[in-house]
Design an enzyme around this catalytic site. Structure first.
Site, PDB file in Angstrom:
ATOM      1  CB  CYS A  65      -8.479   6.472  -5.173  1.00  0.00           C
ATOM      2  SG  CYS A  65      -8.832   5.204  -3.934  1.00  0.00           S
ATOM      3  CB  CYS A  69      -8.575   8.784   2.331  1.00  0.00           C
ATOM      4  SG  CYS A  69      -8.842   6.996   2.260  1.00  0.00           S
ATOM      5  CB  CYS A  72      -5.894  10.574  -0.156  1.00  0.00           C
ATOM      6  SG  CYS A  72      -5.057   9.740  -1.514  1.00  0.00           S
ATOM      7  CB  CYS A 109       7.464   1.637  -0.749  1.00  0.00           C
ATOM      8  SG  CYS A 109       8.551   1.573   0.691  1.00  0.00           S
ATOM      9  CB  CYS A 142       7.309  -2.504   1.339  1.00  0.00           C
ATOM     10  SG  CYS A 142       5.847  -2.228   2.374  1.00  0.00           S
ATOM     11  CB  CYS A 202       5.185  -1.305   6.750  1.00  0.00           C
ATOM     12  SG  CYS A 202       5.601   0.445   6.625  1.00  0.00           S
ATOM     13  NE  ARG A 272       9.861   3.766   6.136  1.00  0.00           N
ATOM     14  CZ  ARG A 272       9.278   2.748   5.516  1.00  0.00           C
ATOM     15  NH1 ARG A 272       8.373   2.981   4.590  1.00  0.00           N
ATOM     16  NH2 ARG A 272       9.573   1.503   5.828  1.00  0.00           N
TER      17      ARG A 272
HETATM   18  S1  SF4 Z   1      -5.327   6.823   0.801  1.00  0.00           S
HETATM   19 FE1  SF4 Z   1      -5.833   7.720  -1.218  1.00  0.00          FE
HETATM   20  S2  SF4 Z   1      -5.300   6.122  -2.699  1.00  0.00           S
HETATM   21 FE2  SF4 Z   1      -5.418   5.118  -0.663  1.00  0.00          FE
HETATM   22  S3  SF4 Z   1      -7.568   4.379  -0.495  1.00  0.00           S
HETATM   23 FE3  SF4 Z   1      -7.538   6.438   0.423  1.00  0.00          FE
HETATM   24  S4  SF4 Z   1      -8.131   7.810  -1.284  1.00  0.00           S
HETATM   25 FE4  SF4 Z   1      -7.487   5.857  -2.219  1.00  0.00          FE
END
Ligand code: SF4
Length: 412
Positions: A65, A69, A72, A109, A142, A202, A272
């Site tokens: 990605c 984040c 993540c 999901c 979802c 959600c 959840r």
């Molecule tokens: S949560 Fe993870 S997969 Fe989703 S945008 Fe952020 S870095 Fe990318």
């Protein structure tokens, strides 16, 4: 205890508690914990009986990605040794979904890493939804694909999606501490787009990133305000190789208090337990069922959960029952009020873009399903002062090596 009597009465009336009352739940002592669970349990049973909704995550596209984040495992620069693969073909995704449905899940999901889908990606997901629904018409689907552009939510709705997951994750005030490549407002915008297109919204949170009690209360009130039909509560899975790898500050007791606070603020909404359930609640998971009415079955996006059969045994042993495909999830008044674009009443609704294991089945990589993944935010003063910091338990985090994207059978 006056506080709990007040919160129970308000929950039974669907009345919003005050911020002070929500904060007071988080400040209760271990001696009061069973009273807190019992009070939240009364509210849960009022609106959801003893039913537990099972959701099943299919990671359509894993890792790589461009977003950052911190929670993540799929983030830019992540050194976590997770599975990395590009889009599953519709038949591959349908095969993975079928395993979850056979295990008792009523919602699938569909999650993909990335900032957001291209229009071509929406076509792929539309084909995947068709493949899943051709085999099982009653399934709720979802989608959790990140930030949506104009008209993409409408296209997903037309393709048969019931819900869209995109987590707010944390408070607006601290959002910039966990992600710099998009904003809290971007996330609100996507949830609003999904809701506006008639998809069940959600959207949830991730706890354990070093946030304060005030941050938790802020995001939970924001989720009520935004009209989320389902609220995935992720507990950060501190993945090795992510900025939050050392952020072990949750205890099972703290997790139960957080779940109870979410239930009191959102009494008639699907709550959840998402990513991090096994890692942080551990042997206290059955108590979580007295508060939340929904969990993920089996594995998360990038980490492994306990065996699907163990989930089912836990539900039965605790005196709960798996919600059937034909049973509405949400109370009737929410669908009659035009809330819940499908899930709950008869449709669907998921969680957020926070999952890889941070959450609910959607972009949540630090916890478990829709939500986020895992990082470097300092532990809050309140968490430290309360003595709730946990020891490092990275032995509890198992990277997913089976199911979607592998040759091995999924866990369901
Ligand atoms: S949560 Fe993870 S997969 Fe989703 S945008 Fe952020 S870095 Fe990318």
């Amino acid at each position: 205890m006056d506080l709990l009597d007040t919160l129970t009465a308000k929950g039974l009336r669907r009345e919003t508690p005050t911020r002070e009352e929500a904060l007071a739940v988080l400040a209760t002592t271990d001696d009061e914990l069973m009273d807190v669970v019992a009070a939240a349990g009364r509210v849960r049973r009022q609106w959801f009986g003893r039913r537990v909704k099972l959701n099943y995550l299919v990671n359509l596209k894993s890792g790589l990605c461009p977003e950052d984040c911190n929670y993540c495992s799929q983030r830019l620069g992540s050194k976590a040794e997770i599975l990395k693969y590009t889009w599953l073909k519709p038949e591959q995704a349908a095969e993975a979904a079928a395993a979850g449905l056979a295990g008792g899940a009523k919602r699938v999901c569909l999650v993909a890493s990335g900032r957001g889908p291209t229009d071509r990606d929406i076509d792929r997901v539309a084909d995947t939804i068709a493949a899943i629904k051709d085999a099982n018409e009653a399934v709720e689907v979802c989608a959790c694909l990140g930030l949506l552009s104009d008209n993409q939510a409408e296209r997903l709705k037309a393709a048969g999606a019931d819900a869209y997951n995109h987590n707010l994750n944390t408070s607006e005030a601290t959002y910039g501490d966990i992600t710099t490549t998009h904003t809290y407002a971007d996330r609100v915008d996507t949830v609003t787009k999904a809701h506006g297109a008639g998809l069940s919204a959600c959207s949830g949170l991730i706890a354990g990133m070093g946030e304060s009690d005030e941050d938790l209360v802020d995001v939970v009130f924001a989720l009520r305000e935004i009209g989320s039909d389902s609220v995935p509560v992720n507990f950060l899975i501190p993945f090795e190789g992510t900025p939050l790898a050392k952020e072990w500050n949750l205890t099972p007791q703290r997790c139960l208090r957080i779940l109870a606070m979410v239930r009191f603020v959102n009494p008639d909404v699907e709550v959840r337990i998402a990513g991090g359930r096994e890692v942080h609640l551990r042997s206290m998971q059955p108590l979580g069922l007295h508060i939340a009415n929904s969990i993920f079955l089996g594995d998360y996006l990038t980490s492994e959960g306990q065996a699907g059969q163990t989930d089912l045994d836990m539900i039965a042993d605790a005196g709960f029952e798996v919600e059937g495909a034909g049973e509405p999830t949400l109370p009737r008044h929410r669908s009659e009020a035009g809330l819940g674009g499908g899930c709950g009443s008869s449709g669907g609704g998921c969680g957020s873009h926070a999952d890889s294991d941070a959450g609910d089945g959607a972009h949540a990589c630090g916890t478990g399903g829709c939500g986020p993944c895992g990082s470097a935010v300092p532990v809050s003063a309140s968490a430290s002062a309360s003595g709730e910091n946990d020891e490092l338990r990275s032995d509890l985090v198992r990277v997913r090596r089976r199911g979607a994207g592998t040759e091995l059978a999924p866990n369901a």
